[in-house]
Design a protein around this motif. Structure first.
Motif, PDB file in Angstrom:
ATOM      1  N   TRP A 129       1.139  -1.322   0.188  1.00  0.00           N
ATOM      2  CA  TRP A 129      -0.020  -0.049   0.059  1.00  0.00           C
ATOM      3  C   TRP A 129       0.842   1.427   0.009  1.00  0.00           C
ATOM      4  N   TYR A 130       0.267   2.354  -0.368  1.00  0.00           N
ATOM      5  CA  TYR A 130       0.921   3.682  -0.085  1.00  0.00           C
ATOM      6  C   TYR A 130       0.077   4.333   1.019  1.00  0.00           C
ATOM      7  N   PRO A 131       0.641   4.814   2.027  1.00  0.00           N
ATOM      8  CA  PRO A 131       2.049   5.060   2.232  1.00  0.00           C
ATOM      9  C   PRO A 131       2.401   3.539   2.951  1.00  0.00           C
ATOM     10  N   SER A 132       3.497   3.321   3.336  1.00  0.00           N
ATOM     11  CA  SER A 132       4.124   2.104   4.112  1.00  0.00           C
ATOM     12  C   SER A 132       3.549   2.338   5.415  1.00  0.00           C
ATOM     13  N   ASP A 133       3.689   1.058   6.325  1.00  0.00           N
ATOM     14  CA  ASP A 133       3.411   1.071   7.508  1.00  0.00           C
ATOM     15  C   ASP A 133       4.050   1.892   8.461  1.00  0.00           C
ATOM     16  N   GLU A 134       5.561   2.127   7.914  1.00  0.00           N
ATOM     17  CA  GLU A 134       6.456   3.016   8.749  1.00  0.00           C
ATOM     18  C   GLU A 134       5.813   4.425   8.665  1.00  0.00           C
ATOM     19  N   ILE A 135       5.470   4.946   7.702  1.00  0.00           N
ATOM     20  CA  ILE A 135       5.014   6.317   7.411  1.00  0.00           C
ATOM     21  C   ILE A 135       3.777   6.338   8.296  1.00  0.00           C
ATOM     22  N   LEU A 136       2.928   5.608   7.943  1.00  0.00           N
ATOM     23  CA  LEU A 136       1.467   5.652   8.730  1.00  0.00           C
ATOM     24  C   LEU A 136       1.677   5.687  10.514  1.00  0.00           C
ATOM     25  N   GLU A 137       2.811   5.019  10.620  1.00  0.00           N
ATOM     26  CA  GLU A 137       3.088   5.137  12.256  1.00  0.00           C
ATOM     27  C   GLU A 137       3.740   6.453  12.498  1.00  0.00           C
ATOM     28  N   ARG A 138       4.305   7.120  11.814  1.00  0.00           N
ATOM     29  CA  ARG A 138       4.912   8.171  11.916  1.00  0.00           C
ATOM     30  C   ARG A 138       3.655   9.272  11.919  1.00  0.00           C
ATOM     31  N   ALA A 139       2.794   9.055  10.828  1.00  0.00           N
ATOM     32  CA  ALA A 139       1.641   9.918  10.736  1.00  0.00           C
ATOM     33  C   ALA A 139       0.892  10.011  11.852  1.00  0.00           C
TER      34      ALA A 139
END
Length: 268
Positions: A207-217
């Motif tokens: 998916w967009y975005p990655s899990d890492e980016i979702l966690e930071r979001a």
């Protein structure tokens, strides 16, 4: 409440099916809301239809809006049809786009960066022979555009905010603080980002975005919503339940839906 805010159709030149095909698919998937958000014309270009395999003609845009509004009435009581658009973001033409959009009763507008340094973000050849420093600079310029799109105030949703990885999965491994800086800007300007499940159709997968980016979001308080980015009717609502579950695992409690340019939140 089940929804999908990112769908296309045949007008853009690279999707299949009519708007009504996507609405019927949404009904089959038991969605409560379906947003139609085809690619905006190139309003900054002098030609009416400079890129027929990328976006609709400028002259076709009023017909697009009229058709969505007509189908909204036709399917009232069966499903809520929303008028959206996936708008390209070109800083030099932002005011031109803004003036066009002000003429229509959109429920929401998705802002997406598809080109950086005048090259498609999906062009894997742009990465050939670049040094690590040059790769980092490419990523930082991409995120600078996304941050600028958030600041513009034109959009309700920012589309696929790490889609530059689509055909170059190593993009995710390029180290830079630009992603965090951009998420902070998105939070400050209170724009939602979408979880877009179309990455599965590209080399990157997922998916967009990655899990890492979702966690930071989540850390920065950025709101999220869902979009399949369907270019064929069968992908409407694709992996909605999996996204909902993953967001809950990450720690989100709610996600966003839209009507008449207003954002509402509903429990995951």
């Amino acid at each position: 409440m089940k929804f999908d805010f990112h769908t296309h159709h045949e007008r853009c030149g690279h999707a299949e099916g009519t708007i009504e095909d996507y609405i019927r698919s949404a009904i089959e998937q038991r969605l409560d809301m379906i947003g139609i958000s085809d690619h905006s014309p190139y309003f900054g270009d002098e030609e009416d239809h400079p890129h027929p395999e990328v976006a609709m003609a400028k002259s076709e845009f009023p017909n697009y809006v009229e058709e969505v509004l007509r189908l909204k009435k036709k399917y009232e009581g069966q499903i809520e049809v929303l008028l959206g658009v996936e708008s390209d973001f070109f800083p030099e033409h932002a005011e031109t786009y803004r003036k066009v959009y002000e003429c229509y009763p959109f429920d929401y507008i998705i802002g997406s960066v598809h080109r950086s340094d005048h090259i498609s973000i999906f062009n894997k050849n742009r990465w050939k022979n670049l040094t690590k420093k040059a790769q980092q600079e490419q990523k930082e310029r991409y995120y600078a555009l996304i941050a600028e799109s958030a600041k513009s105030g034109m959009f309700d949703i920012l589309g696929h905010i790490d889609a530059m990885k689509a055909n170059y999965p190593a993009f995710s491994d390029i180290q830079t603080e630009a992603v965090d800086r951009t998420l902070q800007v998105i939070s400050e300007y209170d724009i939602a980002i979408e979880v877009n499940t179309s990455g599965k159709t590209k080399l990157a997968g997922g998916w967009y975005p990655s899990d890492e980016i979702l966690e930071r979001a989540l850390f920065y308080g950025v709101k999220v919503t869902f979009g399949s980015d369907a270019h064929v009717p069968s992908r409407v609502g694709d992996e909605w339940e999996q996204v909902r579950q993953r967001l809950r695992e990450i720690g989100y409690k709610e996600w966003a839906y839209f009507r008449q340019r207003k954002r509402y939140l509903t429990s995951l």
